[in-house]
Scaffold this motif. Sequence first.
Motif, short mmCIF file in Angstrom:
data_model
loop_
_atom_site.label_atom_id
_atom_site.label_comp_id
_atom_site.label_asym_id
_atom_site.label_seq_id
_atom_site.Cartn_x
_atom_site.Cartn_y
_atom_site.Cartn_z
N VAL A 133 0.73 -1.29 -0.07
CA VAL A 133 0.02 0.07 -0.02
C VAL A 133 0.76 1.46 0.00
O VAL A 133 0.49 2.28 -0.62
CB VAL A 133 -1.08 0.01 1.16
N GLU A 134 2.11 1.23 0.62
CA GLU A 134 3.01 2.22 0.62
C GLU A 134 3.55 2.67 -0.84
O GLU A 134 3.61 3.79 -1.09
CB GLU A 134 4.15 2.15 1.51
N LEU A 135 3.49 1.75 -1.69
CA LEU A 135 4.12 1.81 -3.12
C LEU A 135 2.82 2.51 -3.66
O LEU A 135 2.87 3.55 -4.46
CB LEU A 135 4.53 0.73 -3.61
N VAL A 136 1.53 2.09 -3.61
CA VAL A 136 0.18 2.55 -4.15
C VAL A 136 0.39 4.27 -3.52
O VAL A 136 -0.08 5.05 -4.58
CB VAL A 136 -0.78 2.07 -3.80
N ALA A 137 0.32 4.41 -2.25
CA ALA A 137 0.37 5.82 -1.95
C ALA A 137 1.52 6.68 -2.59
O ALA A 137 1.18 7.89 -3.11
CB ALA A 137 0.55 5.70 -0.38
N ASP A 138 2.67 6.05 -2.68
CA ASP A 138 3.70 7.04 -3.45
C ASP A 138 3.47 7.19 -4.76
O ASP A 138 3.66 8.15 -5.28
CB ASP A 138 5.02 6.08 -3.03
N SER A 139 3.11 6.09 -5.44
CA SER A 139 2.52 6.39 -6.78
C SER A 139 1.56 7.64 -6.97
O SER A 139 1.57 8.41 -7.69
CB SER A 139 2.05 5.16 -7.32
N ALA B 77 4.60 1.61 -10.05
CA ALA B 77 5.97 2.41 -9.67
C ALA B 77 7.05 2.81 -10.35
O ALA B 77 7.03 2.02 -11.52
CB ALA B 77 6.56 1.27 -8.48
N ASP B 78 7.51 4.08 -10.14
CA ASP B 78 8.22 4.56 -11.04
C ASP B 78 9.62 3.87 -10.97
O ASP B 78 9.71 2.99 -9.73
CB ASP B 78 8.43 6.04 -11.08
N PRO B 79 10.63 3.57 -11.62
CA PRO B 79 12.16 2.98 -11.62
C PRO B 79 12.69 3.29 -10.25
O PRO B 79 13.15 2.39 -9.37
CB PRO B 79 12.85 3.30 -12.68
N ALA B 80 12.35 4.59 -9.57
CA ALA B 80 13.19 5.09 -8.54
C ALA B 80 12.60 4.56 -7.35
O ALA B 80 13.37 3.92 -6.53
CB ALA B 80 13.40 6.49 -8.69
N THR B 81 11.20 4.54 -7.30
CA THR B 81 10.53 4.08 -6.20
C THR B 81 10.57 2.43 -6.21
O THR B 81 10.75 2.00 -4.93
CB THR B 81 9.19 4.44 -6.35
N ALA B 82 10.63 1.89 -7.25
CA ALA B 82 10.49 0.31 -7.11
C ALA B 82 11.94 -0.08 -6.83
O ALA B 82 11.97 -1.10 -5.71
CB ALA B 82 10.62 -0.15 -8.82
N HIS B 83 12.89 0.78 -6.88
CA HIS B 83 14.38 0.36 -6.52
C HIS B 83 14.39 0.62 -4.89
O HIS B 83 15.11 -0.07 -4.20
CB HIS B 83 15.50 1.29 -7.10
N GLU B 84 13.68 1.59 -4.41
CA GLU B 84 13.46 2.05 -2.97
C GLU B 84 12.85 0.81 -2.21
O GLU B 84 13.15 0.41 -1.02
CB GLU B 84 12.84 3.30 -2.73
N PHE B 85 12.09 0.08 -2.83
CA PHE B 85 11.15 -1.06 -2.25
C PHE B 85 11.96 -2.13 -2.64
O PHE B 85 11.31 -3.31 -2.37
CB PHE B 85 9.60 -0.85 -3.08
N GLU B 330 22.26 3.16 -14.14
CA GLU B 330 20.95 3.20 -14.36
C GLU B 330 20.44 4.41 -14.48
O GLU B 330 20.35 5.07 -13.03
CB GLU B 330 20.15 2.12 -13.87
N LYS B 331 19.67 4.94 -15.42
CA LYS B 331 19.04 6.46 -15.21
C LYS B 331 17.64 5.96 -14.67
O LYS B 331 16.97 5.29 -15.44
CB LYS B 331 19.06 7.25 -16.35
N PRO B 332 17.12 6.58 -13.55
CA PRO B 332 15.82 6.33 -13.50
C PRO B 332 14.58 6.89 -14.63
O PRO B 332 14.51 8.20 -14.47
CB PRO B 332 15.42 6.90 -12.09
N ALA B 333 14.53 5.85 -15.32
CA ALA B 333 13.61 6.60 -16.47
C ALA B 333 12.12 6.95 -15.80
O ALA B 333 11.80 6.32 -14.96
CB ALA B 333 13.61 5.60 -17.47
N ARG B 334 11.72 7.71 -16.80
CA ARG B 334 10.19 7.91 -16.30
C ARG B 334 9.49 6.65 -16.52
O ARG B 334 9.72 5.82 -17.21
CB ARG B 334 9.49 8.89 -17.43
N GLY B 335 8.39 6.47 -15.35
CA GLY B 335 7.68 5.43 -15.43
C GLY B 335 7.14 5.02 -16.61
O GLY B 335 6.26 5.94 -17.12
#
Lengths: 269, 362
Positions: A133-139, B77-85, B330-335
Motif C-alpha cells: 500500500v505504501e507503493l500505491v500511496a507513493d505512486s 511504481a516508477d523505477p526509482a521508487t521500485a528500487h527503494e522498495f 542506470e538512469k531512473p527513467a520515467r515510469g
Amino acid sequence: MAHLKDLVRRHVLRREPSPRPDPRAPILAIGTSHLAALEGAARQNGAAPRIAFVQLRDARYRGALVRAGDGGPSLSWRLAEDVGERSRELIVSLIGGNKHNILGLLNHPRPFDFVLPEEPDLPFTPGAECVPVELVADSLAKRAVNELDLLRTLRKATKVPMIHMESPPPNPSVDHILRHPGVFKDRIDELGVAPAHLRYKLWRVHSSVVRAACAEAGIRFVPAPRESQDTRSMLLEAAWADDPTHGSTWYGALVLKQILDAADGRKTP
Amino acid sequence: MKPRAHPYQSLPDSAFWRQSVAETQASDVDPVVATPFTLAREDRVAAAGSCFAQHIGRYLSNAGLRYLVTEEAHPLADPATAHEFGYGVYTARFGNLYTARQLRQLLTRAYGTFRPRDDVWREADGTFVDPFRPRIQAKGFATLAEYEADRAQHFACVRRAFEELDVLVFTLGLTECWVSREDGAAYPLCPGVAGGAFDPERHAFHNFTVDEIVADLTEFVTDLRRVNPRARLILTVSPVPLIATASERHVLAATTYSKSVLRVAAETVSRTVEGTAYFPAYEIVSGNYTRGRYFASDLRSVTEDGVQHVMSVFLRHYAGIDIRRPSAPEKPARGGDRTLEEMERLVEVQCEEEALGSNGRS
C-alpha cells in the motif's frame, strides 16, 4: 465518435476565457472537473451569489502554478488576484481528485490489488499481484504532485480559512460505468472496469495522501458527505453522474451544503 | 652454476607477481586464469548476496546478457521508487544475503521446509517487519495481511528464480551473523537495528567458520539441484569491509578474518563441488596494486571504476564480452507503463470534458 464530436464542440464553444469570478463573493471555490457538480447545485439552490468559481481548466487559469527561480512555486497573477479579494471569507479547494482513477478505474493488464490498512478484510482480487500500500500511496502522491503544490501555494497566498473537499467516492456499479463510459469507452472494451473494491481502496489511499498534505499545510480536509454513500461507503445511485468518475448535481448539492456550513461556522458532520 | 630445471620455469606470467601485478598497469590486472564454464547469451543469470552483488545485474543487462529478475515491481511504481522498495535490486526481492546460511535458508523457507519461529516483527507503530529482509520497505508492512500476502508472493518468485536460473552469482559478504537461539534462523541484521527488538535470551552472535560455510554452500547446491539440475554457481567475496564487528576484535582484524574465511570457503567449494566457480572480485578491488583507489573516501564503498574493473574481467572471461567504457549508472527513467500513461491522458480528457459543462444529474 459522438462523444468526441461533443468534446470538440465544447472545446470550441469554451475557447474564450470565462469572465472573472465575482470579486464580491465571500466564498471562492477552486477546482477542476469535480467543480462542475457544485456549480450546477449552486445555480439551482440560489447560493450562486455567495460562491464564485475558479475553473482551473479554463484558459484564464492555465499555468495557475508558476514555478520560477529558486523560490517555491507561486500563483499566477490572475489566480492570486481572485484569491486575494478582500471580500473572501473562505477558500474552497476541489483541486484534482482523480488520480486514483488513473491507477484503477479500469483493469490493469497486470492485475494488482493491495490491502487497505484501515479495512484489511476487504475483498482481494483473486489472482492479482499484491502491491504494498505504501507503493500505491507513493505512486498517487507523485502523480498528484502539481495539485498538492497548488494546494500548499494557495494556502500560503491567503490568510482566510481554507478547506479541501474530498473527491467523490467511487461508483459501485460496473453496469453504470459500462453504460456511461465517456472517453474511456475504447479502453473499457479492451480492459474492463476494475472491481469496485479496488476502486474503493484506491480512492481511500488517494484521500489519505491528500488529507496528509492538507494537514501539513493547515487546510481542513472535509470528507465526502456521508449521506451520499451506501453501506460500503461508495456513491448512492442519486449521486452518480452520467460518466464513470464524477458526482451528480445532487451530490454537488450535498457538498455545497458542507461548504455553506463551513462558511457559516457550522461543523460538518 | 647452471640452474636446474624446476616447475616454475614453465609457468605462465600469471603465476608471477612482477609480471602480472607489479609491472602491469593497474587497470589491466586480470587475476582470472581459467573458468570451469562460461555463460551463453541465452543463459539466465541470477544475482544474490551482499550489497556488492547489486552491481552485477546492471552490468549483465548492459552487456546484453539475460539477467534474471523474477520479482519486478508493478508498473504503477516508477523505477526509482521500485528500487527503494527493493524490486530489481537482486533477482528477487530478498534484500541483502550476507551469509551462506541466509542463502541456504532462503531456499528452505521458499520451499516450506523451514519456517523460523521468529517469523514477523510487530513494531510499536503497528507496522510489521520481515525479520529476514527488514529493510525491504522503509516503513514496514502496513498490516499482517499485507505482510503475509507479500511474503507468499515473494517466495513464489524465489522458487521461480531457483528453478529458472542457469547460473547464480552469489557474493559472500560476512561471516558474522545474529541467529535465533530457538531454531538457528539467521538474521541479515541484528534484531533491533532495523526492526524487532534485541533479546539476549533469544538472539545469539555467531561467527561462521570455514567448515560451516562450506557445508551451507554445499547443501544449498544440493537442494538447488533438486529443483534445477542444470544450475551452476559462481561465488565471489565482497571486498567491502565490515562496518562493525561484534567479535570483540578490532574491526580491521575482524574484517581480515572474515574475508579470509569466506575466501577459503569459496575456494574449497569451487574445488570440491562440480559446476561451481570462484571469481576473484575481492582481489581485483582490494589487491594492493590499486593502492586503495577502488575504495571511496569511507574506505568501504567500492568506486564505479572498481566495479567496472571487476565486471569487465568477469564479462571477458565468462561471456567473451569486452567492455571498454564504464557502464553508465542506470538512469531512473520515467515510469513507462503504457496503460497508466493512456489512463492519465484519458482522465485528463474526461476531466477537461467535465469541466467544460456540468453533466451532473439534476
